[in-house]
Design an enzyme around this catalytic site. Structure first.
Site, PDB file in Angstrom:
ATOM      1  N   GLY A 295       0.162  -0.300   2.018  1.00  0.00           N
ATOM      2  CA  GLY A 295       0.635  -1.452   2.608  1.00  0.00           C
ATOM      3  C   GLY A 295       2.079  -1.815   2.325  1.00  0.00           C
ATOM      4  O   GLY A 295       2.555  -2.722   2.971  1.00  0.00           O
ATOM      5  N   ASP A 296       2.604  -0.922   1.469  1.00  0.00           N
ATOM      6  CA  ASP A 296       4.339  -1.331   1.230  1.00  0.00           C
ATOM      7  C   ASP A 296       4.759   0.085   0.530  1.00  0.00           C
ATOM      8  O   ASP A 296       5.385  -0.104  -0.597  1.00  0.00           O
ATOM      9  CB  ASP A 296       4.417  -2.385   0.004  1.00  0.00           C
ATOM     10  CG  ASP A 296       5.778  -2.850   0.094  1.00  0.00           C
ATOM     11  OD1 ASP A 296       6.449  -2.512   1.001  1.00  0.00           O
ATOM     12  OD2 ASP A 296       6.155  -3.782  -0.837  1.00  0.00           O
ATOM     13  N   VAL A 297       4.418   1.165   1.416  1.00  0.00           N
ATOM     14  CA  VAL A 297       5.453   2.416   1.109  1.00  0.00           C
ATOM     15  C   VAL A 297       6.750   2.185   1.170  1.00  0.00           C
ATOM     16  O   VAL A 297       7.349   1.925   2.227  1.00  0.00           O
ATOM     17  CB  VAL A 297       5.064   3.511   1.912  1.00  0.00           C
ATOM     18  CG1 VAL A 297       5.439   4.537   1.338  1.00  0.00           C
ATOM     19  CG2 VAL A 297       3.278   3.428   1.720  1.00  0.00           C
TER      20      VAL A 297
END
Length: 218
Positions: free
Chosen positions: A48-50
């Site tokens: 979800g937040d690479v």
């Protein structure tokens, strides 16, 4: 993690003409991130937040992913801005994740593609203005045949006749495949691991999703 994050390493490299990160190290970092995401996706989890800030290095400079799963869920429950917390970070989040307000495996792949292009070119995705972004910038130089312009200063020593040059071009291709506008055209993280381990891009990937397959203008 004793060796900090990829964001810090990229920042140090930008101040030292890229020589902090040689090609083998960049390749191993990309492979490590892809393996971590592939493991998460196989476990039916979405990061979800690479982004570079969430890639941490141990004492051997092996890449590890942080800020996902229960940690992100706890953050989301503690803030009213849970939607903005869950979709990702500006410059790395996929267009469809912004619209839907939630991440997916395909949006993780998109974010990985942006990180991949940043790792190879040294360009931060938020440094572009107007209508241009890092994906459009890379495509523009490829279409003009200006591959040297894509090389981060520390990679200018790559020999066009060596295998590392082919690995760099493969990395660019992977980055562009991952950032295909249509999520359906993006490879899975398992496919990406396969590619980065030295295998060629699968023939069944749609050519429309592969801008490097287009001939350069005369």
């Amino acid at each position: 993690m004793p060796n900090g994050s990829l964001a810090t390493l990229l920042q140090e490299a930008s101040h030292q003409d890229g020589h902090v990160l040689n090609w083998p190290m960049r390749h191993l970092i990309a492979l490590g991130i892809s393996r971590g995401l592939a493991f998460l996706h196989t476990s039916n989890m979405v990061h979800g937040d690479v982004k570079p800030q969430n890639v941490l290095f141990d004492a051997d400079f092996e890449a590890h992913l942080s800020d996902f799963g229960l940690d992100r869920l706890a953050i989301a429950t503690q803030t009213e801005a849970s939607t903005s917390t869950s979709v990702g970070t500006l410059g790395y989040v996929s267009p469809e994740a912004v619209v839907r307000g939630e991440g997916s495996k395909e949006s993780d792949v998109y974010s990985f593609g942006i990180v991949m292009l940043e790792l190879l070119t040294g360009k931060r995705p938020i440094m572009f203005r107007d209508d241009e972004d890092i994906v459009k910038w890379v495509k523009k130089h490829l279409q003009r045949g200006q591959i040297i312009e894509l090389l981060e200063p520390g990679l200018l020593e790559l020999d066009p006749e060596a295998s590392e040059w082919e690995e760099f071009l493969l990395g660019i291709k992977v980055g562009l495949l991952c950032t295909a506008p249509d999520p359906v055209d993006r490879p899975t993280m398992s496919d990406i691991v396969f590619m980065l381990e030295g295998c060629r891009v699968a023939h069944d990937i749609p050519s429309s999703a592969d801008p490097t397959s287009q001939p350069s203008p005369a």
